[in-house]
Scaffold this motif. Structure first.
Motif, PDB file in Angstrom:
ATOM      1  N   GLN A 289       0.786  -1.288   0.099  1.00 48.51           N
ATOM      2  CA  GLN A 289      -0.044  -0.143  -0.046  1.00 48.51           C
ATOM      3  C   GLN A 289       0.697   1.236   0.035  1.00 48.51           C
ATOM      4  O   GLN A 289       0.518   2.411  -0.240  1.00 48.51           O
ATOM      5  CB  GLN A 289      -0.826  -0.150   1.094  1.00 48.51           C
ATOM      6  N   PHE A 372      -0.827  -5.723  -5.020  1.00 55.12           N
ATOM      7  CA  PHE A 372      -0.975  -6.405  -3.862  1.00 55.12           C
ATOM      8  C   PHE A 372      -1.019  -7.936  -3.773  1.00 55.12           C
ATOM      9  O   PHE A 372      -1.131  -8.649  -2.731  1.00 55.12           O
ATOM     10  CB  PHE A 372      -2.622  -5.800  -3.248  1.00 55.12           C
ATOM     11  N   THR A 435      -6.279  -7.225   1.606  1.00 56.69           N
ATOM     12  CA  THR A 435      -4.774  -7.142   1.036  1.00 56.69           C
ATOM     13  C   THR A 435      -4.032  -7.386   2.455  1.00 56.69           C
ATOM     14  O   THR A 435      -4.448  -7.138   3.428  1.00 56.69           O
ATOM     15  CB  THR A 435      -4.540  -5.989   0.438  1.00 56.69           C
TER      16      THR A 435
END
Length: 683
Positions: A289, A372, A435
């Motif tokens: 992220q 991801f 994720t």
């Protein structure tokens, strides 16, 4: 559930003094056949009452004012007579006694305020500010959640009853933000909202301002100097290219842009997962992220630590291996795995001899899920672009602001770079979107490079994210154009004014020399073959100089020289284009001319062969003549074999006549003939 409510809100047992009750209101939203302390408390809370009382097993009453605690007996024996109609294992008072509870509670309103003398619209980046949050109402528990509007928010945290709770926050980027808070008593309750607006600015200093110009420029050529502020908001500018001339005034300058990448829950009171550590001390954790989607300079790094210790924070970049093209996301470009050059306007990272090239935005889509996926990092090779060793101080929020001591001041992150860390003391939270972060298992780091043997950080089907983020800043660049007519050393000065109050300036000197405005080629327009010809280039203005002359014949570069003269000869007839490009370090001009090369006739003579005793009676006996010339080609010449007549014969070079060959003529009548005059010779 009723045991929970019994423990949570029981105030005591009180006698019913008829005709009055401790609380007079009966809620309409409960079933007296299913009465319990819990259902009564919920009914009173839903009806807007802070307190509840139950009696006779099936009766429920509500009130807004706190009961007189002195009238209640903490010993509830008198109230333990009638079983609840909704749960016979629980008592619901007696016909003459009531059990009194604080209901789940009612929050009438909530509020958030900035503490201190700083106005909400005058906050500064990377400064610690305190907010107090509070509520009006009667509850047994109070919980808050705050969204600071800058991409960070808290988890739900417990507040202090009947007073305000103080929360600290450091804004890591600029802008106008709505700081909102939600207040609730227990999970499942509809929260009460409140918000305030703050404006966060970035105060610049003289160290943030610089100006850069070319080391030299020329007259009559567009030039720009770049006035840079590495940070700042609410700016106006002036740029002066010549101290004797008016300044450029520049308004509506965009603010420096700040972008955060990584977990948004790194601030006050995040929801920390306290389960067992999933790492070893040598693992490197990669945070998908945190992939950088906007290139810029690092402004700060924020994280929430889970204990005291030492961690290494890394800025990683994918190493360029075969093939030498690294695309930011394979879902972005149609053929990204081979070359992002196939994109109509690619914005990916492309490698050439193992270095990164310029990038664009169109190949960057933060909504795609490719980044991801665990397979994205499996056996990927990473280069450590920057490393910061940090000592954590316990379970708290920490921010590292770019400064020279940490070698972060001028660190630039490119699109596709990613945050990582090594250590055991950064807190993790539960992933809410499926994720997760990944670990490179005990990598061997050699020359700041390692290959990731990727491993999952999930446990029993639960995914985790670590509370780490970075802030990227895009500097302000102002670069208006100008043109100098004269040479000299010019003082270039830029001035930035912030909030119409404070001005910061930077200056430099720009040398201006004469540039080559145009060139002229002097030389013959017609000449003969095999003759040395001279061409000269004149440069204007006359003060300008050239360091190199590139000569071209019919577009082919045949000579490079440091002088403005070319001597050349041509061996064949044709029309040639003569071009020259005059260059110096800053300017370049080209011009051309043409020349026609011919093979001129020289030393033309007519010689007799057998011009005596030629018999007319012999049909095949002819008179012979010979045309001679030293040079000449492409000619046409006429011979008059009888000057008393106007008829002549034309001989063309192009039809194969070679000088020195014999030409013949047969005379039909005897006599003497003047073959004297040859005319209309051309070449």
């Amino acid at each position: 559930m009723d045991l929970f409510f019994l423990i949570l809100g029981l105030l005591g047992c009180g006698a019913i003094t008829r005709p009055s009750r401790i609380y007079p209101y009966s809620p309409a939203n409960y079933d007296f056949n299913l009465n319990t302390p819990g259902t009564c408390m919920l009914a009173c809370s839903a009806a807007g009452y802070a307190y509840a009382s139950i009696s006779a097993g099936r009766l429920c009453f509500c009130g807004s004012l706190s009961a007189n605690i002195s009238l209640l007996n903490s010993t509830t024996t008198s109230c333990q007579i009638d079983a609840c109609t909704g749960d016979t294992n629980v008592y619901c008072g007696d016909s003459d006694y009531e059990l009194v509870y604080a209901s789940i509670g009612v929050i009438d309103s909530a509020n958030i305020n900035l503490i201190g003398s700083t106005a909400p619209m005058a906050l500064q980046i990377n400064q610690n500010y305190q907010f107090d949050v509070g509520y009006q109402g009667a509850v047994s528990y109070i919980n808050y959640l705050i969204d600071f509007g800058d991409g960070t928010q808290t988890g739900w945290f417990s507040g202090t009853l009947n007073t305000t709770t103080v929360v600290s926050h450091i804004f890591s980027k600029t802008g106008k933000f709505s700081v909102s808070m939600a207040a609730r008593s227990l999970v499942g309750m509809q929260p009460i909202m409140s918000a305030m607006t703050v404006k966060v600015s970035d105060q610049i200093s003289s160290l943030d301002v610089s100006i850069t110009c070319p080391y030299v420029t020329t007259t009559l050529q567009t030039v720009s100097c770049t006035f840079i502020s590495v940070r700042g908001t609410d700016l106006t500018a002036e740029l002066n290219y010549n101290s004797s001339m008016p300044s450029y005034s520049i308004f509506n300058i965009p603010n420096a842009q700040y972008y955060t990448f990584g977990s948004s829950y790194v601030t006050y009171n995040p929801t920390i997962d306290s389960s067992g550590n999933l790492l070893t001390v040598n693992d490197v954790v990669i945070l998908p992220q945190s992939i950088i989607t906007i290139a810029g300079r690092l402004s700060s790094i924020q994280f929430y630590s889970s204990g005291a210790g030492t961690i290494n924070i890394y800025l990683l970049r994918r190493s360029c291996t075969s093939p030498l093209t690294y695309c930011y996301d394979t879902n972005t470009c149609s053929n990204c795995t081979n070359t992002c050059g196939n994109c109509s306007n690619p914005y990916s990272l492309q490698c050439s001899t193992n270095i990164y090239s310029t990038i664009t935005y169109l190949c960057v889509n933060a909504s795609l899920n490719q980044r991801f996926q665990q397979t994205t990092y499996s056996n990927a090779q990473f280069e450590i672009i920057a490393q910061w060793t940090i000592t954590t101080t316990g379970t708290n929020y920490q921010q590292i602001i770019a400064n020279t001591s940490l070698n972060m001041m001028n660190q630039t992150a490119l699109v596709g770079d990613i945050l990582a860390f090594q250590g055991l003391d950064i807190a993790k939270s539960l992933s809410i979107d499926g994720t997760e972060d990944y670990r490179c298992i005990n990598p061997t780091i050699t020359n700041n490079t390692f290959t990731c043997a990727v491993g999952s950080l999930s446990s029993n089907g639960t995914q985790y994210r670590y509370l780490l983020q970075t802030t990227i800043i895009q500097a302000i660049r102002i670069a208006p154009n100008t043109i100098y007519d004269n040479v000299g050393y010019f003082s270039v000065e830029g001035r930035l004014t912030q909030n119409n109050l404070t001005t910061y300036s930077a200056s430099t000197t720009l040398p201006v020399v004469y540039g080559i405005a145009w060139v002229e080629i002097i030389g013959p327009s017609v000449a003969s073959v095999n003759v040395i010809l001279t061409f000269i280039v004149n440069i204007y203005p006359v003060n300008a100089t050239a360091t190199k002359y590139m000569w071209f014949i019919n577009g082919n570069n045949t000579l490079n020289s440091t002088t403005n003269t070319m001597n050349i000869s041509f061996s064949s007839s044709a029309t040639y284009t003569i071009g020259c490009r005059a260059k110096n370090l800053l300017s370049s001009k080209y011009n051309s001319t043409s020349i026609t090369i011919v093979d001129f006739i020289t030393n033309f003579t007519l010689h007799a062969g057998n011009i005596t005793n030629v018999s007319t009676s012999q049909p095949f006996e002819v008179a012979k003549f010979q045309i001679r010339m030293t040079t000449g080609s492409n000619y046409a010449c006429r011979i008059n074999y009888d000057t008393s007549q106007l008829v002549s014969r034309l001989y063309y070079y192009t039809y194969g006549y070679i000088p020195g060959s014999y030409v013949t003529h047969q005379y039909l009548l005897p006599g003497e003939y003047n073959v004297g005059q040859v005319y209309n010779i051309s070449s």
